[in-house]
Design a protein around this motif. Structure first.
Motif, PDB file in Angstrom:
ATOM      1  N   GLY A  28       2.355   6.622  -4.297  1.00 27.16           N
ATOM      2  CA  GLY A  28       2.164   5.211  -4.612  1.00 27.16           C
ATOM      3  C   GLY A  28       0.856   4.680  -4.046  1.00 27.16           C
ATOM      4  O   GLY A  28       0.158   3.894  -4.685  1.00 27.16           O
ATOM      5  N   GLU A  29       0.515   5.117  -2.848  1.00 32.86           N
ATOM      6  CA  GLU A  29      -0.742   4.710  -2.227  1.00 32.86           C
ATOM      7  C   GLU A  29      -1.933   5.216  -3.036  1.00 32.86           C
ATOM      8  O   GLU A  29      -2.907   4.497  -3.242  1.00 32.86           O
ATOM      9  CB  GLU A  29      -0.837   5.250  -0.797  1.00 32.86           C
ATOM     10  CG  GLU A  29       0.164   4.664   0.172  1.00 32.86           C
ATOM     11  CD  GLU A  29       0.201   5.376   1.506  1.00 32.86           C
ATOM     12  OE1 GLU A  29       0.537   4.726   2.504  1.00 32.86           O
ATOM     13  OE2 GLU A  29      -0.112   6.590   1.562  1.00 32.86           O
ATOM     14  N   GLN A  48      -1.774   1.248   2.450  1.00 34.53           N
ATOM     15  CA  GLN A  48      -0.757   1.835   3.303  1.00 34.53           C
ATOM     16  C   GLN A  48       0.627   1.369   2.880  1.00 34.53           C
ATOM     17  O   GLN A  48       0.868   0.166   2.725  1.00 34.53           O
ATOM     18  CB  GLN A  48      -1.025   1.448   4.754  1.00 34.53           C
ATOM     19  CG  GLN A  48      -0.125   2.118   5.740  1.00 34.53           C
ATOM     20  CD  GLN A  48      -0.506   1.766   7.179  1.00 34.53           C
ATOM     21  OE1 GLN A  48      -1.272   0.839   7.428  1.00 34.53           O
ATOM     22  NE2 GLN A  48       0.027   2.500   8.115  1.00 34.53           N
ATOM     23  N   ASP A  49       1.527   2.319   2.689  1.00 35.34           N
ATOM     24  CA  ASP A  49       2.932   2.014   2.435  1.00 35.34           C
ATOM     25  C   ASP A  49       3.547   1.702   3.798  1.00 35.34           C
ATOM     26  O   ASP A  49       3.707   2.585   4.626  1.00 35.34           O
ATOM     27  CB  ASP A  49       3.621   3.214   1.788  1.00 35.34           C
ATOM     28  CG  ASP A  49       5.085   2.979   1.485  1.00 35.34           C
ATOM     29  OD1 ASP A  49       5.661   2.007   2.013  1.00 35.34           O
ATOM     30  OD2 ASP A  49       5.670   3.770   0.730  1.00 35.34           O
ATOM     31  N   SER A  51       6.522   0.422   4.261  1.00 38.00           N
ATOM     32  CA  SER A  51       7.977   0.337   4.129  1.00 38.00           C
ATOM     33  C   SER A  51       8.658   1.615   4.609  1.00 38.00           C
ATOM     34  O   SER A  51       9.822   1.824   4.326  1.00 38.00           O
ATOM     35  CB  SER A  51       8.350   0.068   2.669  1.00 38.00           C
ATOM     36  OG  SER A  51       7.936   1.148   1.850  1.00 38.00           O
ATOM     37  N   GLY A  53       7.672   4.652   3.692  1.00 38.98           N
ATOM     38  CA  GLY A  53       7.515   5.698   2.687  1.00 38.98           C
ATOM     39  C   GLY A  53       8.329   5.505   1.425  1.00 38.98           C
ATOM     40  O   GLY A  53       8.248   6.322   0.511  1.00 38.98           O
ATOM     41  N   CYS A  54       9.100   4.435   1.330  1.00 39.45           N
ATOM     42  CA  CYS A  54       9.929   4.251   0.128  1.00 39.45           C
ATOM     43  C   CYS A  54       9.192   3.518  -0.989  1.00 39.45           C
ATOM     44  O   CYS A  54       9.704   3.410  -2.096  1.00 39.45           O
ATOM     45  CB  CYS A  54      11.240   3.547   0.470  1.00 39.45           C
ATOM     46  SG  CYS A  54      11.067   1.807   0.896  1.00 39.45           S
ATOM     47  N   GLY A  55       7.991   3.004  -0.706  1.00 40.09           N
ATOM     48  CA  GLY A  55       7.188   2.368  -1.749  1.00 40.09           C
ATOM     49  C   GLY A  55       7.582   0.950  -2.095  1.00 40.09           C
ATOM     50  O   GLY A  55       7.263   0.468  -3.170  1.00 40.09           O
ATOM     51  N   SER A  56       8.256   0.249  -1.169  1.00 38.35           N
ATOM     52  CA  SER A  56       8.677  -1.111  -1.488  1.00 38.35           C
ATOM     53  C   SER A  56       7.778  -2.191  -0.897  1.00 38.35           C
ATOM     54  O   SER A  56       7.903  -3.355  -1.247  1.00 38.35           O
ATOM     55  CB  SER A  56      10.119  -1.344  -1.035  1.00 38.35           C
ATOM     56  OG  SER A  56      10.203  -1.285   0.377  1.00 38.35           O
ATOM     57  N   TYR A  58       3.542  -2.656   0.446  1.00 35.82           N
ATOM     58  CA  TYR A  58       2.218  -2.080   0.683  1.00 35.82           C
ATOM     59  C   TYR A  58       1.318  -3.079   1.387  1.00 35.82           C
ATOM     60  O   TYR A  58       1.415  -4.290   1.149  1.00 35.82           O
ATOM     61  CB  TYR A  58       1.552  -1.674  -0.640  1.00 35.82           C
ATOM     62  CG  TYR A  58       2.196  -0.483  -1.278  1.00 35.82           C
ATOM     63  CD1 TYR A  58       1.822   0.808  -0.927  1.00 35.82           C
ATOM     64  CD2 TYR A  58       3.203  -0.646  -2.229  1.00 35.82           C
ATOM     65  CE1 TYR A  58       2.427   1.909  -1.513  1.00 35.82           C
ATOM     66  CE2 TYR A  58       3.808   0.454  -2.825  1.00 35.82           C
ATOM     67  CZ  TYR A  58       3.416   1.720  -2.458  1.00 35.82           C
ATOM     68  OH  TYR A  58       4.020   2.805  -3.028  1.00 35.82           O
ATOM     69  N   ILE A  90       8.039  -3.674  -6.632  1.00 38.56           N
ATOM     70  CA  ILE A  90       8.036  -3.588  -5.172  1.00 38.56           C
ATOM     71  C   ILE A  90       8.498  -4.893  -4.542  1.00 38.56           C
ATOM     72  O   ILE A  90       8.518  -5.944  -5.176  1.00 38.56           O
ATOM     73  CB  ILE A  90       6.653  -3.167  -4.614  1.00 38.56           C
ATOM     74  CG1 ILE A  90       5.600  -4.246  -4.823  1.00 38.56           C
ATOM     75  CG2 ILE A  90       6.208  -1.845  -5.202  1.00 38.56           C
ATOM     76  CD1 ILE A  90       4.304  -3.981  -4.095  1.00 38.56           C
ATOM     77  N   LEU A  93       3.758  -7.302  -0.775  1.00 40.30           N
ATOM     78  CA  LEU A  93       2.368  -6.850  -0.788  1.00 40.30           C
ATOM     79  C   LEU A  93       1.582  -7.719   0.179  1.00 40.30           C
ATOM     80  O   LEU A  93       1.625  -8.953   0.095  1.00 40.30           O
ATOM     81  CB  LEU A  93       1.799  -6.986  -2.207  1.00 40.30           C
ATOM     82  CG  LEU A  93       0.389  -6.484  -2.445  1.00 40.30           C
ATOM     83  CD1 LEU A  93       0.290  -4.990  -2.240  1.00 40.30           C
ATOM     84  CD2 LEU A  93      -0.042  -6.849  -3.866  1.00 40.30           C
TER      85      LEU A  93
END
Length: 100
Positions: A28-29, A48-49, A51, A53-56, A58, A90, A93
């Protein structure tokens, strides 16, 4: 009276301009990094994620000449418009724009 403090994104990774995303980025990053690089040719970029690492969620720090003369609100709108399809799913942000 309540005092509010702003938590800034810790710079855990060095901020550099790359033609391709650094290999240490998660999927995702990398996607976000590539789109922002293509659109803004940033002099500095960090994605940078935050969360876990779950991508929710950034956090983005981006420096570009494209932001010259624009208010912070307009700078952030440019970034969110560029990432519109990516950020639909997501939770959050965080954006920090810098005029380079």
């Amino acid at each position: 009276m309540l005092a509010f403090t702003r938590r800034l994104l810790p710079l855990t990774r060095s901020i550099r301009a790359y033609s391709t995303p650094p290999p240490s980025l998660l999927d995702g990053e990398q996607t976000i990094y590539q789109k922002l690089t293509e659109k803004f040719a940033p002099s500095q970029l960090q994605v940078q994620d935050v969360s876990g690492g779950c991508g929710s969620f950034y956090a983005i720090v981006i420096a570009s000449d494209a932001f010259k003369g624009l208010s912070t609100l307009k700078q952030h709108k440019l970034v969110t418009q560029t990432l519109k399809s990516d950020i639909e799913g997501i939770h959050g942000l965080q954006i920090k724009t810098i005029v380079s």
